[in-house]
Design a protein around this motif. Structure first.
Motif, PDB file in Angstrom:
ATOM      1  N   LYS A  31     -27.417 -37.045   5.825  1.00 42.35           N
ATOM      2  CA  LYS A  31     -27.965 -35.693   5.681  1.00 42.35           C
ATOM      3  C   LYS A  31     -26.907 -34.730   5.157  1.00 42.35           C
ATOM      4  CE  LYS A  31     -29.140 -33.439   9.407  1.00 42.35           C
ATOM      5  NZ  LYS A  31     -29.880 -33.017  10.619  1.00 42.35           N
ATOM      6  N   VAL A  32     -25.677 -34.870   5.648  1.00 41.24           N
ATOM      7  CA  VAL A  32     -24.585 -34.021   5.185  1.00 41.24           C
ATOM      8  C   VAL A  32     -24.272 -34.292   3.719  1.00 41.24           C
ATOM      9  CG1 VAL A  32     -22.113 -33.534   5.437  1.00 41.24           C
ATOM     10  CG2 VAL A  32     -23.551 -33.739   7.473  1.00 41.24           C
ATOM     11  N   LEU A  33     -24.219 -35.601   3.352  1.00 43.82           N
ATOM     12  CA  LEU A  33     -23.931 -35.969   1.966  1.00 43.82           C
ATOM     13  C   LEU A  33     -25.012 -35.456   1.013  1.00 43.82           C
ATOM     14  CD1 LEU A  33     -22.681 -39.663   2.333  1.00 43.82           C
ATOM     15  CD2 LEU A  33     -21.315 -37.649   1.821  1.00 43.82           C
ATOM     16  N   LEU A  34     -26.282 -35.625   1.392  1.00 45.61           N
ATOM     17  CA  LEU A  34     -27.377 -35.177   0.539  1.00 45.61           C
ATOM     18  C   LEU A  34     -27.404 -33.659   0.420  1.00 45.61           C
ATOM     19  CD1 LEU A  34     -30.243 -37.598   1.661  1.00 45.61           C
ATOM     20  CD2 LEU A  34     -29.016 -37.600  -0.510  1.00 45.61           C
ATOM     21  N   SER A  35     -27.080 -32.984   1.514  1.00 45.09           N
ATOM     22  CA  SER A  35     -27.035 -31.525   1.493  1.00 45.09           C
ATOM     23  C   SER A  35     -25.952 -31.028   0.541  1.00 45.09           C
ATOM     24  CB  SER A  35     -26.793 -30.986   2.907  1.00 45.09           C
ATOM     25  OG  SER A  35     -26.645 -29.586   2.896  1.00 45.09           O
ATOM     26  N   ALA A  36     -24.769 -31.668   0.620  1.00 41.36           N
ATOM     27  CA  ALA A  36     -23.667 -31.281  -0.265  1.00 41.36           C
ATOM     28  C   ALA A  36     -24.008 -31.575  -1.723  1.00 41.36           C
ATOM     29  CB  ALA A  36     -22.396 -32.015   0.145  1.00 41.36           C
ATOM     30  N   ALA A  37     -24.663 -32.729  -1.958  1.00 41.29           N
ATOM     31  CA  ALA A  37     -25.034 -33.098  -3.319  1.00 41.29           C
ATOM     32  C   ALA A  37     -26.064 -32.130  -3.891  1.00 41.29           C
ATOM     33  CB  ALA A  37     -25.590 -34.517  -3.337  1.00 41.29           C
ATOM     34  N   ALA A  38     -27.059 -31.761  -3.063  1.00 41.47           N
ATOM     35  CA  ALA A  38     -28.088 -30.833  -3.521  1.00 41.47           C
ATOM     36  C   ALA A  38     -27.494 -29.458  -3.812  1.00 41.47           C
ATOM     37  CB  ALA A  38     -29.187 -30.713  -2.461  1.00 41.47           C
ATOM     38  N   LYS A  39     -26.575 -29.027  -2.970  1.00 41.90           N
ATOM     39  CA  LYS A  39     -25.942 -27.714  -3.154  1.00 41.90           C
ATOM     40  C   LYS A  39     -25.106 -27.679  -4.431  1.00 41.90           C
ATOM     41  CE  LYS A  39     -23.025 -24.328  -0.762  1.00 41.90           C
ATOM     42  NZ  LYS A  39     -22.184 -24.068   0.432  1.00 41.90           N
ATOM     43  N   SER A  40     -24.430 -28.783  -4.734  1.00 36.43           N
ATOM     44  CA  SER A  40     -23.565 -28.828  -5.920  1.00 36.43           C
ATOM     45  C   SER A  40     -24.359 -28.983  -7.213  1.00 36.43           C
ATOM     46  CB  SER A  40     -22.570 -29.986  -5.809  1.00 36.43           C
ATOM     47  OG  SER A  40     -23.239 -31.233  -5.936  1.00 36.43           O
ATOM     48  N   GLY A  41     -25.562 -29.580  -7.112  1.00 36.43           N
ATOM     49  CA  GLY A  41     -26.360 -29.836  -8.313  1.00 36.43           C
ATOM     50  C   GLY A  41     -25.772 -30.934  -9.183  1.00 36.43           C
ATOM     51  N   ALA A 274     -16.929 -30.805 -15.028  1.00 33.09           N
ATOM     52  CA  ALA A 274     -15.501 -30.503 -14.938  1.00 33.09           C
ATOM     53  C   ALA A 274     -15.209 -29.078 -15.408  1.00 33.09           C
ATOM     54  CB  ALA A 274     -14.692 -31.511 -15.764  1.00 33.09           C
ATOM     55  N   ALA A 275     -15.909 -28.652 -16.472  1.00 30.19           N
ATOM     56  CA  ALA A 275     -15.712 -27.290 -16.982  1.00 30.19           C
ATOM     57  C   ALA A 275     -16.150 -26.258 -15.950  1.00 30.19           C
ATOM     58  CB  ALA A 275     -16.486 -27.099 -18.286  1.00 30.19           C
ATOM     59  N   ASP A 276     -17.249 -26.534 -15.264  1.00 32.05           N
ATOM     60  CA  ASP A 276     -17.712 -25.611 -14.220  1.00 32.05           C
ATOM     61  C   ASP A 276     -16.724 -25.559 -13.052  1.00 32.05           C
ATOM     62  OD1 ASP A 276     -19.951 -24.790 -15.545  1.00 32.05           O
ATOM     63  OD2 ASP A 276     -21.310 -26.209 -14.580  1.00 32.05           O
ATOM     64  N   ILE A 277     -16.153 -26.717 -12.723  1.00 24.63           N
ATOM     65  CA  ILE A 277     -15.136 -26.740 -11.668  1.00 24.63           C
ATOM     66  C   ILE A 277     -13.919 -25.932 -12.103  1.00 24.63           C
ATOM     67  CG2 ILE A 277     -13.513 -28.218 -10.410  1.00 24.63           C
ATOM     68  CD1 ILE A 277     -15.628 -30.430 -10.520  1.00 24.63           C
ATOM     69  N   GLU A 278     -13.513 -26.127 -13.352  1.00 29.94           N
ATOM     70  CA  GLU A 278     -12.341 -25.433 -13.885  1.00 29.94           C
ATOM     71  C   GLU A 278     -12.557 -23.918 -13.898  1.00 29.94           C
ATOM     72  OE1 GLU A 278      -8.429 -25.486 -15.415  1.00 29.94           O
ATOM     73  OE2 GLU A 278      -9.668 -26.970 -14.373  1.00 29.94           O
ATOM     74  N   GLN A 279     -13.776 -23.493 -14.176  1.00 28.45           N
ATOM     75  CA  GLN A 279     -14.092 -22.064 -14.247  1.00 28.45           C
ATOM     76  C   GLN A 279     -14.632 -21.528 -12.931  1.00 28.45           C
ATOM     77  OE1 GLN A 279     -16.816 -22.009 -17.571  1.00 28.45           O
ATOM     78  NE2 GLN A 279     -15.276 -22.762 -19.009  1.00 28.45           N
ATOM     79  N   THR A 282     -18.983 -23.506  -9.594  1.00 29.06           N
ATOM     80  CA  THR A 282     -19.717 -24.486  -8.799  1.00 29.06           C
ATOM     81  C   THR A 282     -19.278 -24.392  -7.348  1.00 29.06           C
ATOM     82  OG1 THR A 282     -20.013 -26.866  -8.401  1.00 29.06           O
ATOM     83  CG2 THR A 282     -17.999 -26.203  -9.484  1.00 29.06           C
ATOM     84  N   SER A 283     -20.142 -24.866  -6.445  1.00 31.39           N
ATOM     85  CA  SER A 283     -19.846 -24.785  -5.009  1.00 31.39           C
ATOM     86  C   SER A 283     -18.654 -25.651  -4.631  1.00 31.39           C
ATOM     87  CB  SER A 283     -21.075 -25.225  -4.198  1.00 31.39           C
ATOM     88  OG  SER A 283     -21.400 -26.580  -4.476  1.00 31.39           O
ATOM     89  N   LEU A 284     -18.262 -26.593  -5.479  1.00 33.88           N
ATOM     90  CA  LEU A 284     -17.144 -27.471  -5.152  1.00 33.88           C
ATOM     91  C   LEU A 284     -15.824 -26.720  -5.070  1.00 33.88           C
ATOM     92  CD1 LEU A 284     -19.249 -29.677  -5.859  1.00 33.88           C
ATOM     93  CD2 LEU A 284     -17.374 -30.989  -6.857  1.00 33.88           C
ATOM     94  N   THR A 285     -15.749 -25.547  -5.667  1.00 35.62           N
ATOM     95  CA  THR A 285     -14.481 -24.804  -5.683  1.00 35.62           C
ATOM     96  C   THR A 285     -14.397 -23.779  -4.556  1.00 35.62           C
ATOM     97  OG1 THR A 285     -15.472 -23.253  -7.264  1.00 35.62           O
ATOM     98  CG2 THR A 285     -14.156 -25.055  -8.155  1.00 35.62           C
ATOM     99  N   GLU A 286     -15.348 -23.825  -3.626  1.00 35.93           N
ATOM    100  CA  GLU A 286     -15.318 -22.865  -2.529  1.00 35.93           C
ATOM    101  C   GLU A 286     -14.214 -23.170  -1.538  1.00 35.93           C
ATOM    102  OE1 GLU A 286     -19.181 -22.902  -0.849  1.00 35.93           O
ATOM    103  OE2 GLU A 286     -20.127 -21.840  -2.529  1.00 35.93           O
ATOM    104  N   GLY A 287     -13.820 -24.444  -1.451  1.00 34.49           N
ATOM    105  CA  GLY A 287     -12.766 -24.822  -0.524  1.00 34.49           C
ATOM    106  C   GLY A 287     -11.390 -24.644  -1.127  1.00 34.49           C
ATOM    107  N   THR A 288     -10.392 -25.192  -0.425  1.00 33.10           N
ATOM    108  CA  THR A 288      -9.024 -25.095  -0.904  1.00 33.10           C
ATOM    109  C   THR A 288      -8.786 -26.102  -2.010  1.00 33.10           C
ATOM    110  OG1 THR A 288      -8.368 -24.509   1.334  1.00 33.10           O
ATOM    111  CG2 THR A 288      -6.617 -25.138  -0.172  1.00 33.10           C
TER     112      THR A 288
END
Length: 300
Positions: A31-41, A274-279, A282-288
């Motif tokens: 459930k955690v993995l699917l939630s993270a995947a859905a949030k990231s798109g 990768a470009a979205d992460i770089e800029q 995306t939700s993946l860059t919310e952490g450290t």
């Protein structure tokens, strides 16, 4: 006698309770993995063939579509340059597979599928041929083209800073024509062991998508100069999104005949991600960021 019965019931109850506990833990993790995947798109990126931009209404709308059209044409240049050799390879491999393996595999499948074996054997050979073509093409015919597609997509998304860490860039508007000499070595080819393992476990590869997911940003990590520990840290933190992307990408590349086409569209999707992460889009860059965590570890 009653003591034995009670003991067995007690053992069964403990096993059932343990099984329920394990099932609940696995369900919670999924459930955690699917939630993270859905949030990231992340599952959508393999389908993003174009350049994701948001046009504004007014006179600039036509120029926007003109720009996107030109960039799309440019990004397909590496694929088109390898199209004829790849078609020749696919035709040769598929013809050889039907000539040498159709009757032996039909003889086996007829016991499983009955009269339908005539058709299921064809589907099986097409899938096998597609796998062989994909492996050979990616490692010998398409490696440079896939590299150019990934880097060119980053350039088209204005992520020139990270690309310039791995290759020289020329002036101009065409993202592929801007790619110059490679400074950092491109993706490594499959080792013989990796090739054998890939073929052996192909039917299971798409189930978790985990192995494929870990490799989709290999070039991006290389351009960023991340250490193996930084990469592991990042992938572990975002296991759900990368597993989901890997699953979708693997399923697309298992489609017979058009697997090579999807290899390129998956490359474009990975580069867009990768470009979205770089800029930080995306939700993946919310952490450290891994760089900051690595610096913190060294300071301890």
């Amino acid at each position: 006698m009653s003591d034995d019965v009670n003991h067995r019931r007690s053992v069964i109850n403990r096993v059932q309770a343990k099984a329920q506990e394990v099932a609940k833990e696995d369900y919670d993790k999924a459930k955690v993995l699917l939630s993270a995947a859905a949030k990231s798109g992340s599952f959508l990126y393999p389908f993003k063939y174009g350049i994701s931009r948001h046009p504004v209404p007014g006179p600039t709308l036509h120029s926007h579509f003109h720009t996107v059209h030109n960039e799309l044409r440019a990004l397909w240049k590496p694929f088109m340059s390898r199209l004829l050799p790849t078609i020749g390879l696919a035709a040769g491999v598929t013809t050889a597979m039907f000539f040498f393996t159709y009757l032996p595999q039909l003889a086996v499948l007829v016991f499983v599928n009955g009269p339908l074996a005539v058709f299921t054997t064809v589907l099986l050979i097409l899938n096998e041929s597609s796998t062989i073509v994909n492996i050979i093409a990616r490692n010998f015919l398409l490696q440079d083209a896939i590299l150019d597609t990934f880097d060119g997509t980053l350039v088209a998304r204005n992520a020139t800073g990270v690309v310039s860490e791995g290759r020289q860039l020329k002036p101009g508007s065409d993202p592929i024509a801007r790619l110059g000499k490679i400074v950092k070595n491109p993706f490594s080819r499959f080792t013989p062991k990796a090739l054998i393992r890939y073929v052996m476990y192909l039917p299971l590869n798409f189930i978790p998508g985990r192995t494929r997911g870990k490799s989709v940003h290999g070039r991006y990590f290389q351009l960023k100069g991340w250490s193996p520990s930084q990469q592991r840290d990042w992938l572990q933190q975002h296991n759900g999104p990368y597993t989901t992307f890997g699953t979708v990408a693997t399923l697309l590349e298992m489609v017979p005949v058009v697997s090579t086409f999807f290899a390129f569209t998956n490359t474009v999707g990975a580069a867009l991600w990768a470009a979205d992460i770089e800029q930080k889009n995306t939700s993946l860059t919310e952490g450290t960021a891994p760089n900051l965590r690595e610096s913190a570890k060294k300071a301890e």
